[in-house]
Design a protein around this motif. Structure first.
Motif, mmCIF file in Angstrom:
data_model
loop_
_atom_site.group_PDB
_atom_site.id
_atom_site.type_symbol
_atom_site.label_atom_id
_atom_site.label_comp_id
_atom_site.label_asym_id
_atom_site.label_seq_id
_atom_site.Cartn_x
_atom_site.Cartn_y
_atom_site.Cartn_z
ATOM 1 N N GLU A 58 0.850 -1.188 0.000
ATOM 2 C CA GLU A 58 0.000 0.000 0.000
ATOM 3 C C GLU A 58 0.894 1.250 0.000
ATOM 4 O OE1 GLU A 58 -3.306 0.996 -0.225
ATOM 5 O OE2 GLU A 58 -2.365 2.975 -0.007
ATOM 6 N N ALA A 73 -22.363 3.887 0.625
ATOM 7 C CA ALA A 73 -23.529 3.021 0.826
ATOM 8 C C ALA A 73 -23.140 1.594 0.448
ATOM 9 C CB ALA A 73 -24.682 3.503 -0.047
ATOM 10 N N ARG A 86 -16.041 5.823 5.379
ATOM 11 C CA ARG A 86 -14.976 5.229 4.563
ATOM 12 C C ARG A 86 -13.703 4.972 5.391
ATOM 13 N NH1 ARG A 86 -13.363 5.345 -1.135
ATOM 14 N NH2 ARG A 86 -15.251 6.438 -1.710
ATOM 15 N N VAL A 103 4.120 0.704 -5.549
ATOM 16 C CA VAL A 103 4.516 -0.130 -6.688
ATOM 17 C C VAL A 103 4.819 0.785 -7.874
ATOM 18 C CG1 VAL A 103 3.670 -1.834 -8.336
ATOM 19 C CG2 VAL A 103 3.308 -2.160 -5.890
ATOM 20 N N ASP A 146 -11.784 -0.796 -8.531
ATOM 21 C CA ASP A 146 -11.713 0.386 -9.400
ATOM 22 C C ASP A 146 -10.586 0.289 -10.425
ATOM 23 O OD1 ASP A 146 -13.825 1.457 -8.044
ATOM 24 O OD2 ASP A 146 -12.858 3.373 -7.615
ATOM 25 N N LEU A 153 -17.902 0.262 -4.979
ATOM 26 C CA LEU A 153 -17.221 -0.606 -4.024
ATOM 27 C C LEU A 153 -17.919 -1.962 -3.928
ATOM 28 C CD1 LEU A 153 -15.218 -1.243 -1.850
ATOM 29 C CD2 LEU A 153 -16.716 -0.137 -0.213
HETATM 30 P P1 FAD Z 1 -9.424 2.275 -3.692
HETATM 31 O O1 FAD Z 1 -10.362 2.447 -2.561
HETATM 32 O O2 FAD Z 1 -9.153 3.448 -4.575
HETATM 33 O O3 FAD Z 1 -8.060 1.707 -3.104
HETATM 34 C C1 FAD Z 1 -6.901 1.623 -3.894
HETATM 35 C C2 FAD Z 1 -5.702 1.614 -2.976
HETATM 36 O O4 FAD Z 1 -4.515 1.410 -3.765
HETATM 37 C C3 FAD Z 1 -5.493 2.952 -2.251
HETATM 38 O O5 FAD Z 1 -5.364 2.703 -0.880
HETATM 39 C C4 FAD Z 1 -4.230 3.522 -2.875
HETATM 40 O O6 FAD Z 1 -3.459 4.282 -1.956
HETATM 41 C C5 FAD Z 1 -3.493 2.254 -3.299
HETATM 42 N N1 FAD Z 1 -2.548 2.487 -4.390
HETATM 43 C C6 FAD Z 1 -2.746 3.203 -5.530
HETATM 44 N N2 FAD Z 1 -1.650 3.163 -6.306
HETATM 45 C C7 FAD Z 1 -0.736 2.399 -5.654
HETATM 46 C C8 FAD Z 1 0.602 1.988 -5.951
HETATM 47 N N3 FAD Z 1 1.223 2.360 -7.076
HETATM 48 N N4 FAD Z 1 1.248 1.205 -5.056
HETATM 49 C C9 FAD Z 1 0.633 0.800 -3.903
HETATM 50 N N5 FAD Z 1 -0.621 1.177 -3.571
HETATM 51 C C10 FAD Z 1 -1.297 1.959 -4.429
HETATM 52 N N6 FAD Z 1 -19.115 2.839 -3.963
HETATM 53 C C11 FAD Z 1 -20.128 2.180 -3.348
HETATM 54 O O7 FAD Z 1 -20.201 0.936 -3.417
HETATM 55 N N7 FAD Z 1 -21.091 2.857 -2.639
HETATM 56 C C12 FAD Z 1 -21.098 4.228 -2.554
HETATM 57 O O8 FAD Z 1 -21.974 4.807 -1.921
HETATM 58 C C13 FAD Z 1 -20.053 4.945 -3.206
HETATM 59 N N8 FAD Z 1 -19.998 6.294 -3.133
HETATM 60 C C14 FAD Z 1 -18.996 6.954 -3.760
HETATM 61 C C15 FAD Z 1 -18.985 8.363 -3.714
HETATM 62 C C16 FAD Z 1 -18.006 9.065 -4.374
HETATM 63 C C17 FAD Z 1 -18.032 10.572 -4.351
HETATM 64 C C18 FAD Z 1 -16.989 8.365 -5.090
HETATM 65 C C19 FAD Z 1 -15.915 9.117 -5.815
HETATM 66 C C20 FAD Z 1 -16.978 6.981 -5.128
HETATM 67 C C21 FAD Z 1 -17.982 6.263 -4.479
HETATM 68 N N9 FAD Z 1 -18.022 4.853 -4.505
HETATM 69 C C22 FAD Z 1 -19.045 4.191 -3.905
HETATM 70 C C23 FAD Z 1 -16.986 4.084 -5.213
HETATM 71 C C24 FAD Z 1 -15.938 3.543 -4.224
HETATM 72 O O9 FAD Z 1 -15.362 4.615 -3.528
HETATM 73 C C25 FAD Z 1 -14.854 2.779 -4.982
HETATM 74 O O10 FAD Z 1 -15.448 1.902 -5.895
HETATM 75 C C26 FAD Z 1 -13.983 1.967 -4.008
HETATM 76 O O11 FAD Z 1 -13.315 2.812 -3.110
HETATM 77 C C27 FAD Z 1 -12.970 1.145 -4.787
HETATM 78 O O12 FAD Z 1 -12.192 0.391 -3.905
HETATM 79 P P2 FAD Z 1 -10.786 -0.179 -4.367
HETATM 80 O O13 FAD Z 1 -10.255 -0.937 -3.203
HETATM 81 O O14 FAD Z 1 -10.928 -0.864 -5.685
HETATM 82 O O15 FAD Z 1 -9.907 1.114 -4.675
#
Ligand code: FAD
Length: 412
Positions: A40, A62, A118, A143, A317, A330
């Motif tokens: 991370e 949510a 969050r 990374v 994502d 999410l």
């Molecule tokens: P992330 O949460 O983005 O985690 C990625 C991680 O990778 C981060 O910790 C980052 O620091 C790390 N990282 C990045 N690059 C590197 C690297 N090179 N090396 C090491 N680590 C790295 N979804 C819902 O289901 N319900 C909701 O109500 C909702 N509301 C939202 C509201 C808003 C305004 C937004 C913008 C999004 C919302 N989402 C919601 C979407 C949700 O936030 C994302 O889909 C979710 O956070 C994705 O999770 P993830 O673990 O894939 O990515």
């Protein structure tokens, strides 16, 4: 010639990104007996300095049945613990300009979506991965590159300015919308990739708790609803937090926000469009958030395939950013992990803890990853489009007579 067998050892997985999806993927692989390293880029969210930074932004999410059942599929008791921090929202509360409001239930049998902080969610997942014997978590490890053919990954320890290149059998890219793993994967996979920034941006605003007659904290609005102030080309929404506050998010076209370029102009515009919300937020708080909180853009990405040979996959994502209007980004990322786990289970002979590795490609892994790309793609495209459609529904359609009549019938 038969391939040379090498001594048994645990399979090594690297997971990039300790967001919720990366953590759930790490837990799933650890349960299957993999030796997992989770990298991370950010500091440990449990440290006080990281907490202070995250408190500046209070975004909440949510979580729906889709996400909860994904967590349940990996660890049932974990899902139960997790739900203790959530607030159920049984419907939408639509706030009209004249101050009237109406409740639109999500489900006549009482199914809910759930509001969760969050930062709490991140901490929760990090606690779970840190407690697992098979997972080593490395914070402040960014990374930089991945060599999928040599099966190694280049990582910078940002604390000590050190670079290492550990090797892996399997690499999971869960590093979010601007994924480095995805960028690297594009060099070796004939990946179709599409990204789109929508015209709208968002800004967070905080609605404080109010006080009852005895001076105790209470919610300013009904906590068991997702509140929406639809105003056609823009909207405000509010989700409840455990501390009786609401996190509000204002979505508006960039051009509109460009025009609102001083606190006074913004305040007047807000007063005109969201008078009842302003009453609860307070003018001073509104100006504070307007001057301190960033405007953020909204990106939507689609791609295919999601994997490379027997050794890499993109989840969450990193594989599919979607606009947040369906509240499923999410949820869908967590579901990615559940689906991958099912496909692993279906390869009945799939090895877990240790296995005689050969220098050949692992045909079972290859089959699982290829099936994932094939079978998951249409669902991911569908939810991405539903998310886009729901923006029109939330900011505009919910106010139209035909929609209200249909909703009234549904609730009978
Ligand atoms: P992330 O949460 O983005 O985690 C990625 C991680 O990778 C981060 O910790 C980052 O620091 C790390 N990282 C990045 N690059 C590197 C690297 N090179 N090396 C090491 N680590 C790295 N979804 C819902 O289901 N319900 C909701 O109500 C909702 N509301 C939202 C509201 C808003 C305004 C937004 C913008 C999004 C919302 N989402 C919601 C979407 C949700 O936030 C994302 O889909 C979710 O956070 C994705 O999770 P993830 O673990 O894939 O990515």
């Amino acid at each position: 010639m038969t391939p040379q067998a090498i001594p048994a050892r645990r399979r090594r997985a690297v997971v990039v990104g300790a967001g919720p999806v990366g953590c759930l993927a790490a837990l799933m692989l650890a349960k299957r007996g993999w030796e997992v390293s989770l990298y991370e880029a950010r500091p440990d969210p449990r440290l006080s300095s990281a907490k202070a930074a995250s408190q500046q932004r209070s975004i909440n999410l949510a979580i729906s049945h889709r996400g909860i059942s994904a967590i349940q599929a990996i660890d049932g008791s974990m899902a139960q613990r997790f739900m203790q921090t959530a607030i159920p929202m049984k419907g939408r509360m639509i706030h009209q300009l004249d101050g009237k409001w109406n409740s639109q239930l999500y489900d006549r049998d009482g199914q809910c979506i759930n509001s969760i902080d969050r930062a709490l969610l991140s901490e929760y997942f990090v606690n779970e991965v840190s407690a697992s014997e098979n997972i080593r978590v490395f914070f402040q490890h960014k990374v930089l590159a991945v060599d999928f053919d040599c099966r190694n990954i280049t990582i910078e320890d940002t604390n000590n300015a050190l670079t290492t290149t550990p090797s892996f059998d399997f690499c999971v890219g869960a590093d979010g919308s601007y994924s480095v793993v995805r960028r690297q994967l594009m060099r070796v996979v004939r990946m179709n990739y599409q990204q789109e920034y929508i015209k709208h941006e968002y800004m967070e605003l905080k609605m404080p708790a109010s006080q009852d007659d005895e001076g105790c904290m209470k919610f300013a609005l009904d906590p068991n609803h997702l509140h929406i102030w639809p105003r056609h080309s823009y909207m405000l929404i509010a989700l409840p937090n455990k501390d009786c506050t609401f996190t509000c998010t204002l979505f508006a076209p960039s051009e509109e926000l460009d025009r609102l370029n001083t606190p006074d102009i913004f305040l007047n515009w807000f007063r005109l469009n969201f008078p009842d919300a302003l009453q609860e937020i307070g003018e001073k708080n509104l100006i504070h958030d307007f001057t301190h909180n960033p405007r953020s853009s909204l990106i939507c990405t689609k791609l295919n395939p999601y994997h490379y040979k027997d050794r890499a996959i993109l989840l969450g994502d990193a594989a599919h950013s979607m606009v947040p209007f369906y509240g499923q980004g999410l949820n869908c990322g967590l579901e990615d992990v559940r689906i991958l786990n099912i496909l692993f289970n279906q390869e009945s002979a799939m090895s877990t803890a240790s296995e005689l590795l050969t220098d050949q490609e692992d045909e079972q892994m290859k089959r699982v990853l290829s099936r994932y790309s094939q079978e998951r793609h249409k669902d991911l495209l569908a939810i991405n489009e539903l998310a886009m459609d729901n923006y029109v529904e939330m900011r505009h359609l919910v106010t139209t007579p035909i929609y209200l009549a249909r909703k009234a019938l549904d609730n009978l």
